[in-house]
Enzyme design. Sequence first.
Site, PDB file in Angstrom:
ATOM      1  N   SER A  52       0.817  -1.219   0.000  1.00  0.00           N
ATOM      2  CA  SER A  52       0.000   0.000   0.000  1.00  0.00           C
ATOM      3  C   SER A  52       0.848   1.265   0.000  1.00  0.00           C
ATOM      4  O   SER A  52       0.336   2.363  -0.206  1.00  0.00           O
ATOM      5  CB  SER A  52      -0.943   0.009   1.211  1.00  0.00           C
ATOM      6  OG  SER A  52      -0.188  -0.009   2.412  1.00  0.00           O
ATOM      7  N   ASP A  92       3.130 -11.555   4.358  1.00  0.00           N
ATOM      8  CA  ASP A  92       4.039 -11.120   5.428  1.00  0.00           C
ATOM      9  C   ASP A  92       3.617  -9.719   5.889  1.00  0.00           C
ATOM     10  O   ASP A  92       4.318  -8.738   5.645  1.00  0.00           O
ATOM     11  CB  ASP A  92       5.481 -11.123   4.913  1.00  0.00           C
ATOM     12  CG  ASP A  92       6.490 -10.781   6.005  1.00  0.00           C
ATOM     13  OD1 ASP A  92       6.153 -10.949   7.192  1.00  0.00           O
ATOM     14  OD2 ASP A  92       7.602 -10.341   5.659  1.00  0.00           O
ATOM     15  N   CYS A 104       4.299 -11.328  12.679  1.00  0.00           N
ATOM     16  CA  CYS A 104       5.452 -10.781  13.415  1.00  0.00           C
ATOM     17  C   CYS A 104       4.995 -10.090  14.700  1.00  0.00           C
ATOM     18  O   CYS A 104       5.754  -9.326  15.292  1.00  0.00           O
ATOM     19  CB  CYS A 104       6.246  -9.819  12.542  1.00  0.00           C
ATOM     20  SG  CYS A 104       5.316  -8.350  12.026  1.00  0.00           S
TER      21      CYS A 104
END
Length: 393
Positions: free
Chosen positions: A251, A297, A337
Amino acid sequence: MYKSVFLKKGKEESLKRFHPWVFSGAVERMDDGIEEGEFVRIIDSNGHFIATGHYQIGSIAVRVLTFEDIEIDGAFWRKRIAEALEMRKSIGIADNPNNNTYRLIHGEGDNLPGLVIDCYGKTAVMQAHSVGMHVCRQEIAQQLANVMGQRIENIYYKSETTLPFKAGLGQENGFIVGGSDDNVAVENGLSFYVDWLRGQKTGFFVDQRENRSLLERYARNRSVLNMFCYTGGFSFYAMRGGAKLVHSVDSSAKAIELTNRNVELNFPGDKRHEAFCQDAFKFLDAADDKYDLIILDPPAFAKHRAALHNALKGYTRLNVKAFERIKKGGILFTFSCSQVVSKDNFRNAVFTAAAQSGRNVRILHQLHQPADHPINIYHPEGEYLKGLVLYVE
């Protein structure tokens, strides 16, 4: 001698198990005049010394630097940095001619809570996550330069966004030692630009190095979609692995620009790659089923425990879309994460996504952070990166 922080009765038990944090609720009282970032001695309810660390305002009141009653001086920083370097040399990460990109200091994992140092060629990027490490930055940089010798020529300090804003430090990023415009580093023989000036974290996601190498092995003759691509790391590994098509999505226009530069650096003029500046969910909504290798991710969906429930819903929703779009026989690399998301939390979210999509899914690999991001065995909270490689029938 340092001022003292006194614990409530029974609150020393976690410290006796060498956990490196003292929570504010465990503190009975403190000596007068302790400043944020100051070194303090931790004393139990019986008056016995337990540890020395940095005091900070907030839920974590003290980050422990040592369980010895010693002075924290230049020799202390030099010893800890040298120990960290020696470990990375012994496992073949430092002083590797094929790879000059690695994490040298990983906070609690290297017994230096609140400090991160990543090496990119001749430049070390230093980041403080505590006021105490910020206060000590000049002395740490001096000892870092001493230990690293000719390995590095520049030390860039990048803590503008990682320090508590309420501390009012007025921190600005910049070089402490040297100064260089050469921001190209090498990871496993591939080159990339590091944006330590404006980029996320220290400029590159060093923690995905081994997972990128694994992806390279699966990429041959596949059509690859790299979501949340940031600097395009997974994309150019996929290209070296023989992918027939690679699409990178983020983005951020700056991320897409950096991805295109990194792909061009390694594969000039290669028409297999195309990058798109779009929202991930919207891109997946509009995508057809041409991809047989997808990487998810995303940035941390939960930065604190209160956001955990919504984060897990987000991971489920994202993975449902990937399961719906991926070709039969496709492979999905999916990650979290978020430190507050456990391995079981994440696996359950992906399991729910698989069930909702109706696809038959098998786990090929369970992934985690690499060896230069070590986990202190007494600090399980340090295990933050979770990943699964899935075969989707």
